[in-house]
Write a protein that holds these residues in place. Structure first.
Motif, mmCIF file in Angstrom:
data_model
loop_
_atom_site.group_PDB
_atom_site.id
_atom_site.type_symbol
_atom_site.label_atom_id
_atom_site.label_comp_id
_atom_site.label_asym_id
_atom_site.label_seq_id
_atom_site.Cartn_x
_atom_site.Cartn_y
_atom_site.Cartn_z
ATOM 1 N N LEU A 356 0.821 -1.202 0.000
ATOM 2 C CA LEU A 356 0.000 0.000 0.000
ATOM 3 C C LEU A 356 0.856 1.254 0.000
ATOM 4 N N ALA A 357 2.034 1.179 0.613
ATOM 5 C CA ALA A 357 2.935 2.330 0.579
ATOM 6 C C ALA A 357 3.283 2.676 -0.861
ATOM 7 N N GLY A 358 3.540 1.643 -1.666
ATOM 8 C CA GLY A 358 3.825 1.874 -3.075
ATOM 9 C C GLY A 358 2.639 2.457 -3.805
ATOM 10 N N LEU A 359 1.440 1.949 -3.510
ATOM 11 C CA LEU A 359 0.221 2.448 -4.147
ATOM 12 C C LEU A 359 -0.005 3.910 -3.803
ATOM 13 N N TYR A 360 0.105 4.258 -2.525
ATOM 14 C CA TYR A 360 -0.101 5.638 -2.099
ATOM 15 C C TYR A 360 0.960 6.554 -2.699
ATOM 16 N N THR A 361 2.207 6.070 -2.753
ATOM 17 C CA THR A 361 3.285 6.892 -3.310
ATOM 18 C C THR A 361 3.046 7.177 -4.785
ATOM 19 N N GLU A 362 2.592 6.164 -5.519
ATOM 20 C CA GLU A 362 2.281 6.359 -6.945
ATOM 21 C C GLU A 362 1.189 7.403 -7.128
ATOM 22 N N ARG A 419 -0.332 24.647 6.945
ATOM 23 C CA ARG A 419 -1.775 24.467 7.061
ATOM 24 C C ARG A 419 -2.079 22.976 6.951
ATOM 25 N N VAL A 420 -2.638 22.394 8.000
ATOM 26 C CA VAL A 420 -2.867 20.943 8.034
ATOM 27 C C VAL A 420 -4.337 20.643 8.286
ATOM 28 N N ALA A 421 -4.895 19.753 7.487
ATOM 29 C CA ALA A 421 -6.251 19.248 7.709
ATOM 30 C C ALA A 421 -6.144 17.762 8.016
ATOM 31 N N LEU A 422 -6.698 17.353 9.148
ATOM 32 C CA LEU A 422 -6.685 15.954 9.551
ATOM 33 C C LEU A 422 -8.020 15.324 9.193
ATOM 34 N N ILE A 423 -7.998 14.360 8.293
ATOM 35 C CA ILE A 423 -9.210 13.607 7.940
ATOM 36 C C ILE A 423 -9.192 12.318 8.761
ATOM 37 N N PRO A 424 -10.195 12.062 9.586
ATOM 38 C CA PRO A 424 -10.144 10.932 10.529
ATOM 39 C C PRO A 424 -10.405 9.572 9.888
ATOM 40 N N THR A 425 -9.578 9.210 8.912
ATOM 41 C CA THR A 425 -9.724 7.896 8.281
ATOM 42 C C THR A 425 -9.335 6.807 9.273
ATOM 43 N N ARG A 426 -10.132 5.756 9.350
ATOM 44 C CA ARG A 426 -9.915 4.688 10.324
ATOM 45 C C ARG A 426 -9.363 3.411 9.699
ATOM 46 N N SER A 427 -9.181 3.419 8.395
ATOM 47 C CA SER A 427 -8.642 2.253 7.697
ATOM 48 C C SER A 427 -7.966 2.720 6.415
ATOM 49 N N ALA A 428 -7.018 1.928 5.943
ATOM 50 C CA ALA A 428 -6.312 2.286 4.708
ATOM 51 C C ALA A 428 -7.249 2.320 3.511
ATOM 52 N N VAL A 429 -8.323 1.528 3.547
ATOM 53 C CA VAL A 429 -9.268 1.548 2.411
ATOM 54 C C VAL A 429 -10.040 2.864 2.391
ATOM 55 N N GLN A 430 -10.296 3.474 3.541
ATOM 56 C CA GLN A 430 -10.903 4.803 3.546
ATOM 57 C C GLN A 430 -9.923 5.830 2.995
ATOM 58 N N GLY A 431 -8.630 5.637 3.308
ATOM 59 C CA GLY A 431 -7.616 6.533 2.761
ATOM 60 C C GLY A 431 -7.532 6.431 1.248
ATOM 61 N N ILE A 432 -7.678 5.208 0.721
ATOM 62 C CA ILE A 432 -7.664 5.026 -0.731
ATOM 63 C C ILE A 432 -8.819 5.791 -1.368
ATOM 64 N N ALA A 433 -9.995 5.707 -0.758
ATOM 65 C CA ALA A 433 -11.162 6.414 -1.291
ATOM 66 C C ALA A 433 -10.949 7.925 -1.260
ATOM 67 N N ALA A 434 -10.356 8.415 -0.173
ATOM 68 C CA ALA A 434 -10.095 9.853 -0.067
ATOM 69 C C ALA A 434 -9.081 10.297 -1.108
ATOM 70 N N LEU A 435 -8.028 9.502 -1.272
ATOM 71 C CA LEU A 435 -6.975 9.858 -2.219
ATOM 72 C C LEU A 435 -7.489 9.844 -3.650
ATOM 73 N N ALA A 436 -8.479 8.998 -3.925
ATOM 74 C CA ALA A 436 -9.011 8.885 -5.293
ATOM 75 C C ALA A 436 -9.711 10.157 -5.746
ATOM 76 N N VAL A 437 -10.239 10.953 -4.811
ATOM 77 C CA VAL A 437 -10.952 12.178 -5.204
ATOM 78 C C VAL A 437 -10.130 13.430 -4.923
ATOM 79 N N HIS A 438 -8.883 13.232 -4.477
ATOM 80 C CA HIS A 438 -8.009 14.370 -4.175
ATOM 81 C C HIS A 438 -7.677 15.146 -5.435
ATOM 82 N N GLU A 439 -7.879 16.477 -5.401
ATOM 83 C CA GLU A 439 -7.544 17.355 -6.526
ATOM 84 C C GLU A 439 -6.766 18.551 -5.979
ATOM 85 N N PRO A 440 -5.440 18.535 -6.122
ATOM 86 C CA PRO A 440 -4.615 19.599 -5.526
ATOM 87 C C PRO A 440 -4.830 20.979 -6.124
ATOM 88 N N ASP A 441 -5.498 21.065 -7.276
ATOM 89 C CA ASP A 441 -5.663 22.364 -7.918
ATOM 90 C C ASP A 441 -6.892 23.134 -7.437
#
Length: 562
Positions: A356-362, A419-441
């Protein structure tokens, strides 16, 4: 506070001291983290000391629990049993440079307390224990530096040697000697004077010694400056104003090593002697503590692989932790490197396995690896936030147990202007879902809301094997049973991994879903992913499945349903 102060140093006194020391470090942790500038300004000394003592507490409590299960004279552990457990727990749980040295201090005390298998020791035994602790810790450090926790420990031992009376009197003298030595550390170490702080490791030891005083007297000592040494202790933090210029060379060389490497090592004494020489040539801040075949190795190096390989040559290294010091850390140590230009936004995520570290890094995230049984400390999360080198950071802890740790890291990063926002993800699969909709722009707030919504809309589960008998919401499980946990609670107890996983998946999809995410651990049985994919195709129309390999992630299987 203990109900009855301890007159002698016995097993109960060891237990009480460890508990009070953990409480004291918990109160002082944030302050100690904030004044951590040596040997690396990475803001985690208080956290590392806390985690080290927490491991010692766990080991001591295990000894008491084991003896309580018996009867007769063996129902209470001996002083030797408790002291050895304290030392062993600190050794295997030691974190960072400061935690490793504290582990050796506790081991040095335990060696004296366990001599002769006596049920208790008196003031003379405590004096000898404090002296042996200070001397053994100094020997464990390759190149001792004055103005550090070593100076504070030596001063405490010297003050104790001159004290006449009971254990409480000796403990008070040791604490006063430590406070005096701590106040003098800025005059011994230039980096402390420039930052206007005392040594963080020494500050932690003062808290631990204050707990020792409380153990024998029932009172929390007050420092000479008027502040509580085991609490806020602000009076112990003085000196000149903080310098705006980078620190000069403190013995690390230009820039300083890039990595901190820590591991436990099973090896013979002769092999460890060779290892010390090898690692001393590779880097600095070398501390090797332990004995009797088990060691804790800590070093700062540029070549982390070479440090680990040296351990392999010496014996069997495990629980290997490698932390990269970011550009800002190197700059704080006196380096010449100019920090790179900050990006606008980044995601920092805690992940349970290499896959998962590799997946998140990609996907562009900065990752912190949380190995089974080794959750990251707040200092590690702060380091990751710095390493991301962004003005705005979204932090994904991916574990309910890391909520407070992540919150502490976020607060420290905010204090540094990030500036830090903490999203209270409780599992790596929730983190995957959050990362999938992340748009830095897009705007920061909009991005955080979108990621939080995606994470919250993802139900999560895991399949794991029970390590011991336990009461659960699904009944009593036995060691070796397969557990299906939904949203953190045991919902299914089974004997077969695949069958248990199918039951868990059916329960999750009963409430609907559009996408199933499966993350396989290294120990998952072959064919389980194919079986679950087939189950989804056959029973749940219009539901997609995606499979990832998580590596050594602890759980056999992680399941997410969006």
């Amino acid at each position: 506070m203990p109900q009855v102060p301890q007159t002698f140093f016995d097993a109960l006194a060891v237990r009480t001291w460890c508990g009070l020391a953990l409480r004291a470090l918990g109160r002082a942790r944030e302050e100690i983290d904030a004044i951590n500038v040596y040997p690396v300004a990475d803001g985690d000394t208080g956290t590392n000391l806390y985690l080290t003592v927490e491991s010692a507490v766990t080991a001591v409590e295990a000894v008491f629990t084991g003896h309580a299960a018996g009867s007769g004279p063996d129902a209470t552990p001996s002083l030797a049993d408790a002291a050895r457990a304290m030392a062993h727990g600190a050794l295997i749980g030691a974190r960072g440079n400061s935690g490793t040295i504290l582990a050796q201090l506790l081991r040095g005390m335990a060696q004296v307390l366990a001599e002769g298998e006596s049920p208790r020791t008196d003031a003379e035994g405590l004096r000898l224990a404090l002296r042996h602790a200070a001397d053994s810790a100094r020997r464990a450090v390759a190149h001792p530096v004055e103005g550090t926790v070593l100076s504070v420990a030596s001063a405490a031992a010297a003050a104790a040697e001159g004290a006449e009376g009971d254990c409480g009197t000796v403990a008070r003298a040791a604490h006063r000697g430590a406070c005096t030595a701590l106040a003098a550390t800025p005059g011994q170490l230039a980096v402390l004077a420039r930052a206007g702080v005392v040594d963080a490791g020494g500050r932690g030891l003062v808290a631990v010694l204050a707990a020792l005083v409380e153990t024998f007297t029932g009172e929390i000592p007050v420092s000479e400056g008027g502040g509580r040494a085991s609490g806020g202790g602000s009076s112990l933090v003085g000196g000149p104003p903080v310098s705006e210029e980078p620190c000069a060379d403190d013995g690390h060389g230009s820039g300083g090593p890039a990595f901190e490497v820590i591991y436990l090592l099973e090896a013979e004494d002769a092999a460890v002697d060779r290892l010390r020489r090898r690692l001393d040539g590779l880097g600095d801040s070398l501390v090797v503590v332990g004995g009797d075949g088990l060691w804790n190795v800590h070093v700062h190096v540029d070549d982390a692989g070479a440090a680990v390989e040296a351990g392999v040559e010496a014996g069997r290294p495990y629980r290997i932790r490698i932390t990269h010091f970011g550009a800002d850390d190197v700059h704080a140590r006196g380096g010449e490197r100019a920090p790179r230009e900050r990006v606008q936004r980044a995601v920092v995520a805690v992940v349970p396995g290499e896959g998962l570290a590799g997946l998140y890094t990609e996907a562009g995230a900065t990752t912190v690896l949380a190995r089974p049984g080794e959750p990251p400390a707040s200092g590690e999360l702060v380091q990751a936030v710095r390493r991301a080198h962004a003005r705005e950071v979204v932090l994904l802890p991916n574990d309910a147990e890391l909520r407070h740790t992540a919150a502490a890291a976020a607060e420290q990063a905010r204090a540094e202007g990030i500036r830090v926002a903490l999203i209270p993800t409780r599992s790596a699969v929730q983190g995957i879902a959050a990362l999938a909709v992340h748009e830095p722009d897009r705007r920061f707030d909009e991005d955080v809301v979108s990621m939080t919504s995606a994470a919250g809309a993802t139900r999560y589960a895991e399949v794991a094997v029970a390590e011991r008998q336990s009461w659960t919401m699904a009944g009593i499980c036995q060691a070796g049973d397969v557990l299906g946990l939904i949203e953190g609670d045991v919902a299914v107890i089974g004997a077969d991994v695949t069958a248990t996983a199918e039951t868990v998946l059916d329960r999750m999809l009963a409430a609907g879903g559009e996408l199933v995410t499966l993350v396989l651990g290294d120990e998952a049985p072959e064919g389980v992913a194919e079986r679950l994919e087939a189950r989804v195709r056959e029973a749940y129309l219009a539901v997609d499945t995606v499979v990832y390999h998580g590596g050594r992630q602890g759980a056999l299987l992680l399941i997410g349903v969006e």
